[in-house]
Design a protein around this motif. Structure first.
Motif, PDB file in Angstrom:
ATOM      1  N   ARG D  84       0.834  -1.201   0.000  1.00 48.36           N
ATOM      2  CA  ARG D  84       0.000   0.000   0.000  1.00 48.36           C
ATOM      3  C   ARG D  84       0.877   1.263   0.000  1.00 48.36           C
ATOM      4  O   ARG D  84       0.589   2.236  -0.695  1.00 48.36           O
ATOM      5  CB  ARG D  84      -0.910   0.022   1.233  1.00 48.36           C
ATOM      6  CG  ARG D  84      -1.917  -1.106   1.312  1.00 48.36           C
ATOM      7  CD  ARG D  84      -2.850  -1.168   0.126  1.00 48.36           C
ATOM      8  NE  ARG D  84      -3.759  -2.300   0.237  1.00 48.36           N
ATOM      9  CZ  ARG D  84      -3.882  -3.253  -0.683  1.00 48.36           C
ATOM     10  NH1 ARG D  84      -3.166  -3.210  -1.794  1.00 48.36           N
ATOM     11  NH2 ARG D  84      -4.742  -4.231  -0.514  1.00 48.36           N
ATOM     12  N   SER D 144      -6.760  -0.371  -0.830  1.00 43.73           N
ATOM     13  CA  SER D 144      -5.874  -0.011  -1.931  1.00 43.73           C
ATOM     14  C   SER D 144      -6.387   1.205  -2.694  1.00 43.73           C
ATOM     15  O   SER D 144      -7.570   1.317  -2.987  1.00 43.73           O
ATOM     16  CB  SER D 144      -5.770  -1.202  -2.878  1.00 43.73           C
ATOM     17  OG  SER D 144      -5.047  -0.810  -4.018  1.00 43.73           O
ATOM     18  N   LEU D 147      -7.640   0.723  -7.132  1.00 43.52           N
ATOM     19  CA  LEU D 147      -8.898   0.586  -7.850  1.00 43.52           C
ATOM     20  C   LEU D 147      -9.413   1.955  -8.305  1.00 43.52           C
ATOM     21  O   LEU D 147      -9.895   2.123  -9.436  1.00 43.52           O
ATOM     22  CB  LEU D 147      -9.942  -0.116  -6.968  1.00 43.52           C
ATOM     23  CG  LEU D 147     -11.263  -0.428  -7.663  1.00 43.52           C
ATOM     24  CD1 LEU D 147     -11.039  -1.293  -8.897  1.00 43.52           C
ATOM     25  CD2 LEU D 147     -12.227  -1.119  -6.716  1.00 43.52           C
ATOM     26  N   TYR D 173      -8.958  -4.609 -13.026  1.00 43.15           N
ATOM     27  CA  TYR D 173      -7.940  -4.747 -11.990  1.00 43.15           C
ATOM     28  C   TYR D 173      -7.590  -6.218 -11.775  1.00 43.15           C
ATOM     29  O   TYR D 173      -6.417  -6.587 -11.665  1.00 43.15           O
ATOM     30  CB  TYR D 173      -8.427  -4.117 -10.682  1.00 43.15           C
ATOM     31  CG  TYR D 173      -7.454  -4.296  -9.540  1.00 43.15           C
ATOM     32  CD1 TYR D 173      -6.450  -3.376  -9.297  1.00 43.15           C
ATOM     33  CD2 TYR D 173      -7.538  -5.429  -8.725  1.00 43.15           C
ATOM     34  CE1 TYR D 173      -5.541  -3.559  -8.272  1.00 43.15           C
ATOM     35  CE2 TYR D 173      -6.635  -5.624  -7.696  1.00 43.15           C
ATOM     36  CZ  TYR D 173      -5.632  -4.691  -7.465  1.00 43.15           C
ATOM     37  OH  TYR D 173      -4.745  -4.882  -6.464  1.00 43.15           O
TER      38      TYR D 173
END
Lengths: 222, 222, 222, 222
Positions: D84, D144, D147, D173
């Motif tokens: 992340r 996340s 997206l 994705y």
DNA sequence: AATGAATGAGAGTTCATTCAT
DNA sequence: CATGAATGAACTCTCATTCAT
């Protein structure tokens, strides 16, 4: 040569141990566990020692009992069950009330003196605040018939004018239990403090006679 | 020097608790340990819990006492020492023999009811077969004055023809102890078995009165 | 009639389940083991659970398969064998090259979606660095015909000027496999991350259409 | 002075290990645990191996993390946290939409290739049906940003008439993830099946180029 | 042929105790 | 003097596997 027939004997192959029934194994484990929990208490008891003493293996304990706690409860159930079973064979109701109550004391005193592990298990259980006894359905079901016996003998004695009135059955029972158990539960500290062997049969016999006299003196109407 | 103002501002680092003297620390640890050993026994007691309760740290325990065992012995010494100290303040010899022995029972009963942890520690110590009591020089030195008191009161009572003859002082002491302690050491199992609260003050008061009567009935010459 | 006395005394001993053939037993165990290894992986799989699910007993597993490892390999062999068998029924060579490769994707995607345990077993096997697949002679013998099919279709498509040149068959195969399996092997983490149910049939259908488009776009000469 | 050389060679005494800060220890354990869980999965991971690899001891793990499960979750949180963090440094929005999406693929492909343990942890977590990811508050909070990036780039590309319409961002994705991860999660079985080394840098580079082309072909309006 | 009780090594976890700071 | 992180042995409990019936 210690055993000249060993060669002929079928056991030359090192077998781990003769197979026993599940029942037998359970009984051996229970016996070993009773000794272990009585000697060391719950926290001090060691599964390994039980396994070794029972000639078994750890898995069997968990197969048969499920956990250390459950095994401990089983020893309590077993020891209390034996007490209850013996209690049920007491036939006191046809006796003179005083004699009946003294016989009851004799029985309790005798049972606890013969079954030291029961005294120790009850000690261990009090240390745990009776947590397990309270949770065990089996133990709660096996309520003692002794309180009822005490109640009846007392009532008859009072009615016949031979026993002191105003004695509460439960408190009497606790006093009898005290006279039956205390010296056993505290043998070690008392023996140490007074440098005497309170576990000697003679000492116990003399003490029992004293306790009996004390009980009789209390019960008899004066 | 990274922080030139450190000297001026002693409390920049957050200290959790005010510094205590070694004596205070020792006392706090002993108090926490007494509660812990009384509640859980020796094997069940946890050093960590004692540390936390005492607001101390493990190293302090080992600094002050040396080991778990030694700390346990110290709690025994402390609790028995308090009992001995109180015993020494008893002034029974000027009393009537029966009254004196009943006062002795009152004292023992009262002391144990007020000091539940002593009952628990004695239970724990019996579980360990009095191993530590036997080894502690301090405890052996603090021998109880009570047996001597009992002996003297008994002798005087017999001489005065007011107490039953042939009562052995040690056995009498054990009977008195039984009547004083048993209900406390077994509160939990008895309460559970009879679904009554044996720790209630009223129950205890009634039982004490019964025990006193029982003792009196036994002692009095008939 | 195999057993002429069966009618007379079929059930004196209480059998828990009807006797099955060794073949049947083996099949039941393999089925249960496939589910167990797929669900828990090799290390997490439990022989006891397999035994229970298969209605068998531990000895049977060792009789039939030899060890936990061998049983695990047998499930791999079985699941991969089923895939190979289906692959052999594919008849792609008469199709248009693009259409053939898309049909191949359709087949792989479909087979993995229908056989979730195969996806799981391959996951487990990759966790073990394909140790067992590498050692199994049976699996090495069952080499997939698909790579050859891919090669031929590609070659024909290029020759006909209808597919992009310079596509490596093995890499293409891996891309197709990725589009066929990834969403299945990662359903749980993806569903959790995006708070969507990636196992829903509609979601899968839409994704399959996308993947098909992607594959077609890549293959077609531009 | 007992040891005149002590000053010269401080390490003659066998010290168990230089003291490290709690932080350092935690980090060492986490690192070792990440490798262990990645290599063996949750069920196959061994606390002892982690302890040894981390140069620590079992107690520290339970002090710092609480349980094997909690330690496993911590490795997941750490590995996903690193992903992340890197994602947040991506600066794609100023790029051409197609280029942005391809850069996104490059990033994902690169991150997973550089962080094989993350691939393995995700595999392990899918085997456990994402049970822990779902329960970890920290992981749920670190959603996340990718997206959203995908969504914006797609929207802009469609608005500018340069990318194909009707592409769902989440499904895109998942397709990108498939092209980035599948070959890594299945290296062993694929390498074994095709007798090729799919972990070789050249192979990976070629495959990445193919995947990139495939993605571009799919995205570009035709 | 089939059973399931028995095995003991090894798993995760906790403990009293000590060391570096 | 005081701290609490570090230690490793020992604990309870579980596992794949085998043996006696």
């Amino acid at each position: 040569m210690t055993n000249p027939t060993a060669d002929l004997d079928a056991d030359t192959k090192p077998r781990r141990r003769p197979r026993r029934s599940a029942e037998q194994n359970r009984a051996e484990i229970l016996k070993a566990a009773t000794a272990e929990f009585a000697t060391h208490g719950f926290a001090g008891a060691r599964i390994d020692r039980i396994v070794k003493k029972a000639g078994s293996n750890p898995r069997m304990i968990y197969e048969q009992f499920g956990s250390k706690s459950a095994l401990y409860v089983a020893t309590l159930e077993s020891a209390l069950g034996a007490l209850r079973t013996e209690e049920l064979t007491l036939d006191l109701m046809h006796l003179d009330p005083l004699e009946g109550l003294l016989k009851l004391f004799d029985f309790m005193n005798g049972h606890f003196e013969r079954n030291g592990h029961l005294v120790s298990l009850l000690r261990a259980e009090n240390m745990l605040k009776a947590r397990h006894i309270r949770k065990s359905a089996r133990i709660r079901e096996m309520s003692s018939p002794v309180l009822t016996m005490t109640k009846r003998l007392l009532a008859r004695g009072v009615a016949e004018g031979r026993l002191a009135a105003d004695i509460d059955p439960l408190r009497l029972y606790v006093l009898i239990a005290a006279l039956s158990q205390f010296h056993l539960a505290n043998t070690h500290t008392l023996s140490s403090e007074f440098e005497a062997d309170l576990s000697a049969p003679e000492w116990r016999a003399a003490r029992r006679a004293d306790a009996r006299k004390m009980l009789a003196a209390y019960l008899e109407k004066t």
